[in-house]
Scaffold this active site. Sequence first.
Site, mmCIF file in Angstrom:
data_model
loop_
_atom_site.group_PDB
_atom_site.id
_atom_site.type_symbol
_atom_site.label_atom_id
_atom_site.label_comp_id
_atom_site.label_asym_id
_atom_site.label_seq_id
_atom_site.Cartn_x
_atom_site.Cartn_y
_atom_site.Cartn_z
ATOM 1 C CG ASP A 1 -19.435 8.280 9.493
ATOM 2 O OD1 ASP A 1 -20.471 8.921 9.209
ATOM 3 O OD2 ASP A 1 -18.724 8.538 10.488
ATOM 4 C CB SER A 2 -24.646 8.053 6.925
ATOM 5 O OG SER A 2 -24.278 8.591 5.667
ATOM 6 C CG ASP B 1 -17.726 11.119 6.948
ATOM 7 O OD1 ASP B 1 -17.119 12.080 7.443
ATOM 8 O OD2 ASP B 1 -18.879 10.776 7.292
ATOM 9 C CE LYS C 1 -19.002 14.724 7.046
ATOM 10 N NZ LYS C 1 -18.968 14.217 8.426
ATOM 11 C CD GLU D 1 -25.744 15.304 11.506
ATOM 12 O OE1 GLU D 1 -24.573 15.141 11.119
ATOM 13 O OE2 GLU D 1 -26.562 14.378 11.617
HETATM 14 O O1 KIV Z 1 -22.071 10.481 7.166
HETATM 15 C C1 KIV Z 1 -22.897 11.335 6.803
HETATM 16 O O2 KIV Z 1 -23.854 11.047 6.080
HETATM 17 C C2 KIV Z 1 -22.723 12.701 7.288
HETATM 18 C C3 KIV Z 1 -23.760 13.707 6.903
HETATM 19 C C4 KIV Z 1 -24.965 13.528 7.739
HETATM 20 C C5 KIV Z 1 -23.261 15.089 6.961
HETATM 21 O O3 KIV Z 1 -21.783 12.986 7.955
#
Ligand code: KIV
Length: 258
Positions: free
Chosen positions: A42-43, A81, A109, A175
Amino acid sequence: MSAALLSDAERLASGSLSMVTCYDYSFAKALDGICDYYLVGDSVGMVVYGDFDTKSMDLPTLERHVRAVCRGAKQTHVVADMPIHSYDSSEDAAKAAALFKAAGAHSVKVEGASATTLEAIKAIRAVLPVMGHVGLTPQLLDAYKVQGRDEQSALRILEEALALQNAGCFAVVLECIPAALAQKITQVLRIPTIGIGAGPHCTGQVLVLYDLLGLYGDLQPKFVKRYADLGQAARDALQKYVQEVRERTFPDDGHSFK
Ligand code: KIV
């Protein structure tokens, strides 16, 4: 899962696990087969859409990115995610996981280990394997800072990781926690730990692709290592193109139809 994908045991036998975020078809295809996992994180909200944090992401947006990555990834395991609020209930969680499965994801995740999330994991596992995520969990926190520095919060993070393992997660992201805590969690758990800002003792590592390629500079956490400066390479290429257009040397005969 396609026959070309390795099992977790095979991945572990080949050394540490490697995971990188991936958000689109072109990168997924260009980099396919190099690392063990693509995380459609979700980044994407921050690095692709320029949002302030990851809380802006929703299920349809993530699903679109997962579908695009899965079209390009033929040899890499794709982890989708689960965006914020998509697993607030077990029913929603199972529906979201089914959507990601239909888009081609191999696993999903989730962040945190609240009672609701642990229940949701059970429902999701009927659809897809689940990766957990503890420590700095951006969906649940407002400030991005190292977690687990004091004994009480370190113990809480360890307990959360154990709860995720007991709920059936196949791996857990750690993290932004002290390296010694990540080492302890890695020793205690049976499942692999995948660290980001969690030191060298995790079973594997994950980085945001745009960070490691030098394409995103809004946040520059200490744990990020830049392996390339694609931002500069892209600017150089664009400048050359603009110069050739202005000089009228592009397009030449080789790039024109007779
Ligand atoms: O969304 C993401 O990029 C993450 C990573 C930082 C593990 O959850």
